[in-house]
Every structure is written in structure tokens, then in C-alpha cells.
Design an enzyme around this catalytic site. Structure first.
Site, PDB file in Angstrom:
ATOM      1  N   GLU A  24      35.696  43.668  81.422  1.00 46.64           N
ATOM      2  CA  GLU A  24      37.014  43.309  81.968  1.00 46.64           C
ATOM      3  C   GLU A  24      36.982  41.903  82.562  1.00 46.64           C
ATOM      4  OE1 GLU A  24      39.573  45.025  81.223  1.00 46.64           O
ATOM      5  OE2 GLU A  24      38.312  46.614  80.399  1.00 46.64           O
ATOM      6  N   ASN A  35      46.232  49.093  85.412  1.00 47.79           N
ATOM      7  CA  ASN A  35      46.213  48.426  84.109  1.00 47.79           C
ATOM      8  C   ASN A  35      46.761  49.296  82.971  1.00 47.79           C
ATOM      9  OD1 ASN A  35      45.386  46.236  82.243  1.00 47.79           O
ATOM     10  ND2 ASN A  35      44.003  47.814  81.489  1.00 47.79           N
ATOM     11  N   TRP A  45      50.876  40.554  78.440  1.00 47.52           N
ATOM     12  CA  TRP A  45      52.209  40.753  77.839  1.00 47.52           C
ATOM     13  C   TRP A  45      52.191  40.495  76.336  1.00 47.52           C
ATOM     14  CZ3 TRP A  45      56.405  43.274  79.111  1.00 47.52           C
ATOM     15  CH2 TRP A  45      56.525  43.690  80.428  1.00 47.52           C
TER      16      TRP A  45
HETATM   17  C1  LIG Z   1      51.262  43.449  80.849  1.00 50.67           C
HETATM   18  C2  LIG Z   1      50.051  43.092  81.693  1.00 50.67           C
HETATM   19  C3  LIG Z   1      50.166  42.128  82.677  1.00 50.67           C
HETATM   20  C4  LIG Z   1      49.041  41.781  83.465  1.00 50.67           C
HETATM   21  N1  LIG Z   1      49.185  40.817  84.440  1.00 50.67           N
HETATM   22  C5  LIG Z   1      48.096  40.443  85.166  1.00 50.67           C
HETATM   23  C6  LIG Z   1      48.200  39.431  86.156  1.00 50.67           C
HETATM   24  O1  LIG Z   1      49.249  38.836  86.375  1.00 50.67           O
HETATM   25  N2  LIG Z   1      47.083  39.131  86.880  1.00 50.67           N
HETATM   26  C7  LIG Z   1      45.889  39.761  86.662  1.00 50.67           C
HETATM   27  O2  LIG Z   1      44.913  39.458  87.354  1.00 50.67           O
HETATM   28  N3  LIG Z   1      45.761  40.701  85.711  1.00 50.67           N
HETATM   29  C8  LIG Z   1      46.822  41.072  84.968  1.00 50.67           C
HETATM   30  N4  LIG Z   1      46.689  42.043  84.016  1.00 50.67           N
HETATM   31  C9  LIG Z   1      45.344  42.605  83.747  1.00 50.67           C
HETATM   32  C10 LIG Z   1      44.980  43.872  84.542  1.00 50.67           C
HETATM   33  O3  LIG Z   1      46.009  44.805  84.466  1.00 50.67           O
HETATM   34  C11 LIG Z   1      44.683  43.589  86.009  1.00 50.67           C
HETATM   35  O4  LIG Z   1      43.762  42.523  86.123  1.00 50.67           O
HETATM   36  C12 LIG Z   1      44.058  44.809  86.688  1.00 50.67           C
HETATM   37  O5  LIG Z   1      44.921  45.904  86.599  1.00 50.67           O
HETATM   38  C13 LIG Z   1      43.777  44.493  88.149  1.00 50.67           C
HETATM   39  O6  LIG Z   1      43.296  45.598  88.813  1.00 50.67           O
HETATM   40  P1  LIG Z   1      41.762  45.703  89.225  1.00 50.67           P
HETATM   41  O7  LIG Z   1      41.347  44.472  89.931  1.00 50.67           O
HETATM   42  O8  LIG Z   1      41.598  47.001  89.930  1.00 50.67           O
HETATM   43  O9  LIG Z   1      41.076  45.744  87.813  1.00 50.67           O
HETATM   44  P2  LIG Z   1      39.628  46.241  87.368  1.00 50.67           P
HETATM   45  O10 LIG Z   1      39.816  47.284  86.344  1.00 50.67           O
HETATM   46  O11 LIG Z   1      38.799  46.574  88.527  1.00 50.67           O
HETATM   47  O12 LIG Z   1      39.032  44.979  86.600  1.00 50.67           O
HETATM   48  C14 LIG Z   1      38.262  43.984  87.274  1.00 50.67           C
HETATM   49  C15 LIG Z   1      38.853  42.630  86.998  1.00 50.67           C
HETATM   50  O13 LIG Z   1      38.789  42.333  85.614  1.00 50.67           O
HETATM   51  C16 LIG Z   1      39.950  41.608  85.214  1.00 50.67           C
HETATM   52  N5  LIG Z   1      40.717  42.401  84.258  1.00 50.67           N
HETATM   53  C17 LIG Z   1      40.803  43.741  84.205  1.00 50.67           C
HETATM   54  N6  LIG Z   1      41.581  44.112  83.167  1.00 50.67           N
HETATM   55  C18 LIG Z   1      41.999  42.986  82.575  1.00 50.67           C
HETATM   56  C19 LIG Z   1      42.830  42.708  81.458  1.00 50.67           C
HETATM   57  N7  LIG Z   1      43.384  43.673  80.712  1.00 50.67           N
HETATM   58  N8  LIG Z   1      43.070  41.432  81.130  1.00 50.67           N
HETATM   59  C20 LIG Z   1      42.514  40.412  81.845  1.00 50.67           C
HETATM   60  N9  LIG Z   1      41.710  40.614  82.920  1.00 50.67           N
HETATM   61  C21 LIG Z   1      41.460  41.888  83.273  1.00 50.67           C
HETATM   62  C22 LIG Z   1      40.765  41.372  86.473  1.00 50.67           C
HETATM   63  O14 LIG Z   1      40.430  40.119  86.998  1.00 50.67           O
HETATM   64  C23 LIG Z   1      40.314  42.507  87.375  1.00 50.67           C
HETATM   65  O15 LIG Z   1      40.490  42.249  88.741  1.00 50.67           O
HETATM   66  C24 LIG Z   1      47.798  42.417  83.222  1.00 50.67           C
HETATM   67  C25 LIG Z   1      47.706  43.387  82.219  1.00 50.67           C
HETATM   68  C26 LIG Z   1      48.822  43.723  81.471  1.00 50.67           C
HETATM   69  C27 LIG Z   1      48.690  44.772  80.404  1.00 50.67           C
END
Ligand SMILES: Cc1cc2nc3c(=O)[nH]c(=O)nc-3n(C[C@H](O)[C@H](O)[C@H](O)COP(=O)(O)OP(=O)(O)OC[C@H]3O[C@@H](n4cnc5c(N)ncnc54)[C@H](O)[C@@H]3O)c2cc1C
Length: 493
Positions: free
Chosen positions: A305, A371, A412
Site C-alpha cells: 500500500e 479504502n 478515482w
Molecule cells: C476513490 C479513492 C480516493 C482516495 N483518496 C485518497 C486521498 O485523497 N488521500 C490518500 O492518502 N489516500 C486516498 N485513497 C487511498 C486510500 O483509500 C487511503 O490512503 C487509505 O484509506 C487511508 O487509510 P489508512 O491510512 O488507514 O490506510 P492503510 O490501509 O493503513 O494504508 C497505509 C498507507 O498506504 C497508502 N495507501 C493505502 N491504500 C492506498 C491506495 N489505494 N492508493 C494509494 N495509497 C494507498 C496510504 O498512504 C495509507 O495511509 C483513495 C482511494 C480511493 C479508492
């Protein structure tokens, strides 16, 4: 006096801040912090008072930490060129030396790249040195390329991530992680000692009589707080590290839990990444994820991720056009229906699709959405409501605490099937099946759509005849919209 200025932007921390450190070494502790806030930013269409509040709190925390460490942060509410011009004018008027060096950490967004390029020339034309460093990504977008051709960017995640993993084994990248380990040790030693060593040896007032010219940061926080609609989480590096260490206890379950929105199974670190309170490099250092081949399942999934995030920066840097338009040219002009009534229902979490409504309400109430649910609501907006993905992208930026151009745009465009390495357009999420699979007993739906609390675990995904009166009927029929979406995309394929 020889001194430097570190221009903070989205690297709001001291520990393990590469450009700040470089400046500090060159100027032997005589480094002053500066943050320039361009008021134009307040008028942006996707401005988010909630995210701004988190940002201000992070900045206030940074100012306090710098002061504790003998340093200082000046906050000027003008754009960088005007801010530095006014500083230079005042320094000259007061007969003081100009800084020998201005440092910053590199940013990869199109606006920032353009700004930084101009500022670099601006400083150099005035005889002021510039030092820039990598910080925001462990491996910068231009450092990974296909084969030997440095201009050749990846467009598909899997080969990109394989190459990224190869880089992780190299001495250069290992050294970057080591530096972060030392940064974390520094933070730990501070909390043990209960006081900060004066590592900085200059303050703005030592230099300028008129140091009070900086707008008061606290005033901004106070004024903006009137627009805040959600509880703002605790900000800053220490808080980020605390959250990371809590998550560390459970990381081995990450693979199992990360897709279940009712479980607190993800790191919730994204809003810290956004401000640079924490970086991917620090996370890798703390979790010791730099052991390719030796990671447990949860650790490996988590690292993937972090790589996804860097992948989207890679894409934005190499293809800045994605900020405004679809990556896939064939899908740049899809026949969106853009129904405003549907868009409003989606934003309010009143579409009649419980999993979608739960996600949209979680977003409005907390500034964060899981996510898996982000993917579901984004697919629903584009392929069930047939609304342009850019409308959703902008709304997310207005509301998300972690709103960040590269991953938001990437997410997106992935869901709308317009991006690089996207979900194929004909693979359309069925919101009912997604709901049953990822929220099997409806706990997540019950938390955010309390009207449906009384329904059985089976009915809650698709209420039907037992739908309570205060919950809307589905605004569209999934099977009908699916066919329409296939036609819209099919016409351009
Ligand atoms: C439509 C859509 C819009 C999104 N908009 C954003 C946004 O504006 N900012 C943002 O930081 N993330 C975004 N994401 C990616 C992801 O949803 C979030 O990073 C994640 O939900 C954050 O929660 P977490 O820190 O608990 O993630 P965890 O699951 O703990 O992941 C750890 C880190 O990995 C990165 N990561 C995780 N999943 C993704 C992913 N699919 N794509 C890119 N990086 C990822 C993030 O930096 C996250 O903090 C988006 C995903 C989708 C599908």
C-alpha cells in the site's frame, strides 16, 4: 552571521527532515523556519476547512517544537515570492546579512513543481543558495524507470512495485531508511528526557527587530475553527508515531482485516502522510519493512500500500495532465449524465444503497473513509449514477482529512476505469454483493446508517419491503445503470 532558512511546506516535522538537516549541518544549527501561506488558497474550490484546521494544528505543533529546540518558525500569510521579497527587504533595511541558503523538500504536484522551479531561479538570481532534498516519497518518481531509459515511466503497478522492491535492496535506499531510524531515536530520546536539547541556535528576533510582521498563526486557527464540522484528530509527529506503534501491534492481521470496514484494521496514518508529520520512509524504518522476502503476510500487504501511494506520485509526476483529465485518452470524453439530484443524494448518503450511504456518512462525520468503501462509492458514482469522476474527486478533496492530489486522483481514475492500470470498465462493482462480502453482518452499515439498525443481517444490505420509512428507496436500479455504463464506456472502446 551565516545562517539558513528552511522553507516548510508539507514536511511539517523536525525529526528526520532531510532538507532541514542538510541546512542545519551547513549552517551549524543556525537555521530559521519559514512557512508562507498564500491566502489565495482559501478561495480554492476544493478548499477544506477541516483539513486546513488539521494543517494549522500541525503547524502550531511544529512551531512549538522548533521553539523548544531553540529555533523558530515564522508564518507569513503571503505567497513565497512576496514573503521572501519582503524578508529580504527588511533584512537589507536593518543592515543584516541575507541567508546563505534556503532549503526545502521536493514536492511532486504540478503546481508545486512550477512554483519551486521559479523560486529556485529567484533565489539564485539574488545570490542565495538553494538546497532541495527528497522527503515525501522514499523513492522519488523520476528514480524509477523502465530499462535504461530514464524518461520511461511505468504505467502499471505490478512491474513498478517489483522495480521499487529492487531499489529497496540498494545501499542508497537503505541509507535513507537508516537516517529515519536515527530520526525516530531522536524523538524517543526527547520523550525519555522530557526536555529538548537546543539544537537550533538562532531565532527570528535575533535577526529582525520586526519579526512580529508574521501573521499570527493562532488567529488563523481561531477563525477557521468556526467552519470546522468534525472532531479534528490530534496532530503532529509524536501523535503519528504513537498511532504507528499501536498499528504495529496488529500489523500481522493487516492482510486479513484491511478490507473489512467495521474492523479497525488499517493504520489510519494517511492524514499524517499528507502533512509530512510522518513519511513512508519512517514507517518502513519503524516497522522494519526493508527485509524483502522475510516479511509476514500482513507486513508485505502493508508495504504494498505504501508502494501504491508512491506509484500514484510517479504517475502524477510523469503525466501531470492526469490532474485535469483521464489518463486513458479514449475515456477523456465519456457521455456522463451528471444528474445534480443524484450527486446531492450521494454526497448526503441518501442513495438507498446502504453500503454507499454508510461510506458517505462516515466521510462527512469523520473526514476519513475506509479504502474498500472509497472504491465502492467511487464506482457507484461513476458507473451507477453516471457522474463524472472529477465531481467525486473534488468532493473528496473538500471533505477528506487526508485529501491528497496524487492518491485521490489515482483512486478515482482507478475506480472510474479511466486511469493507468485501472479496474477494467466492464468489471462493475455490484454494491449489494460488495456489501455482503465486506460487511457480512452489517456492523459498518449499522454504525453509520442507524435507521437500518433493526433490519436482519441479511436484509440490511438491500432493505426491500422492510425498508424503514425514514430511509430512501434506491435512487437508481443497479442492473439498469450497469447496462448504461457499459454502453457509455463501450462506445469509446
Ligand atoms: C476513490 C479513492 C480516493 C482516495 N483518496 C485518497 C486521498 O485523497 N488521500 C490518500 O492518502 N489516500 C486516498 N485513497 C487511498 C486510500 O483509500 C487511503 O490512503 C487509505 O484509506 C487511508 O487509510 P489508512 O491510512 O488507514 O490506510 P492503510 O490501509 O493503513 O494504508 C497505509 C498507507 O498506504 C497508502 N495507501 C493505502 N491504500 C492506498 C491506495 N489505494 N492508493 C494509494 N495509497 C494507498 C496510504 O498512504 C495509507 O495511509 C483513495 C482511494 C480511493 C479508492
Amino acid at each position: 552571521m551565516q545562517y539558513g532558512i528552511h522553507w516548510f511546506r508539507r514536511d511539517l516535522r523536525i525529526a528526520g527532515n532531510p532538507a532541514l538537516q542538510a541546512n542545519w549541518k551547513i549552517n551549524q544549527g543556525k537555521v530559521l523556519g519559514l512557512f508562507c501561506f498564500d491566502k489565495k488558497f482559501l478561495g480554492r474550490e476544493d478548499f477544506s476547512p477541516n483539513r486546513f484546521q488539521l494543517f494549522l494544528q500541525t503547524l502550531l505543533g511544529l512551531q512549538a517544537s522548533l521553539k523548544d529546540a531553540g529555533g523558530d518558525l515564522l508564518f507569513l500569510d503571503i505567497g513565497p515570492e512576496a514573503a521572501f521579497a519582503s524578508l529580504i527587504e527588511k533584512l537589507t533595511q536593518e543592515g543584516k546579512a541575507l541567508p546563505s541558503l534556503v532549503s526545502w523538500n521536493r514536492d511532486y504536484e504540478p503546481f508545486a513543481r512550477n512554483r519551486d522551479e521559479k523560486m529556485e531561479k529567484w533565489f539564485k538570481s539574488r545570490g542565495i543558495g538553494v538546497a532541495t532534498e527528497r522527503d515525501h516519497c522514499l523513492i522519488e518518481p523520476h528514480e524509477i524507470y523502465k530499462g535504461e531509459d530514464r524518461e520511461s515511466a511505468y504505467q502499471v503497478y505490478s512491474p513498478y512495485s517489483r522495480k521499487w522492491m529492487e531499489h529497496l535492496k540498494t545501499a542508497g535506499i537503505k541509507a535513507r531508511i537508516e537516517i529515519q531510524k536515527r530520526g525516530l531515536d531522536y524523538l524517543d530520546s526527547l520523550s525519555k528526557k522530557g526536555k529538548t536539547d537546543p539544537i537550533f541556535t538562532v531565532k527570528w528576533k535575533d535577526l529582525l527587530k520586526t519579526a512580529e510582521m508574521g501573521a499570527v498563526l493562532e488567529d488563523y486557527r481561531e477563525k477557521n475553527s468556526k467552519w470546522v464540522t468534525i472532531p479534528i484528530p490530534a496532530a503532529g509527529t509524536v501523535e503519528a508515531l504513537k498511532r504507528l506503534r499501536e498499528f504495529k501491534k496488529n500489523i500481522t492481521n493487516y492482510g486479513k482485516h484491511r478490507d473489512i470496514p467495521s474492523v479497525d484494521g488499517t493504520s489510519k496514518l494517511s492524514h499524517f502522510f499528507k502533512n509530512g508529520s510522518l513519511t513512508g520512509a519512517q514507517v518502513i524504518a519503524e516497522l522494519e519493512l526493508d527485509r524483502p522476502g522475510k516479511l509476514k503476510e500482513g507486513e508485505e500487504k502493508f508495504l504494498k500500500e505504501i508502494i501504491w501511494r508512491e506509484f500514484y506520485y510517479h504517475i502524477l509526476w510523469h503525466y501531470p495532465r492526469v490532474e485535469k483529465t483521464a489518463f486513458l485518452e479514449k475515456f477523456q470524453k465519456l457521455a456522463w449524465e451528471n444528474n445534480e439530484v443524484y450527486f446531492k443524494a450521494w454526497k448526503e448518503g441518501r442513495t438507498g444503497y446502504p453500503i454507499v450511504d454508510a461510506g458517505m456518512r462516515q466521510l462527512a462525520q469523520t473526514g476519513w473513509m475506509h479504502n474498500r468503501v472509497r472504491m465502492i462509492v467511487a464506482s457507484f458514482l461513476t458507473k451507477d449514477l453516471l457522474i463524472d469522476w472529477r465531481w467525486g474527486e473534488k468532493y473528496f478533496m473538500e471533505v477528506l482529512l487526508d485529501g491528497d492530489l496524487a492518491p485521490n486522483n489515482g483512486g478515482w481514475q482507478w475506480a472510474a476505469s479511466t486511469g493507468c492500470d485501472p479496474q477494467p470498465y466492464f468489471r462493475i462493482f455490484n454494491p449489494y454483493l460488495q456489501s455482503k462480502k465486506f460487511d457480512p453482518n452489517g456492523s459498518y452499515i449499522r454504525e453509520f446508517v442507524p435507521e437500518l439498525k433493526g433490519l436482519s443481517d441479511k436484509e440490511i444490505h438491500e432493505p426491500g419491503v422492510n425498508r424503514p420509512k425514514n430511509y430512501p428507496a434506491p435512487i437508481v436500479e443497479h442492473s439498469v445503470q450497469r447496462e448504461k455504463a457499459l454502453k457509455i464506456y463501450g462506445a469509446k472502446s
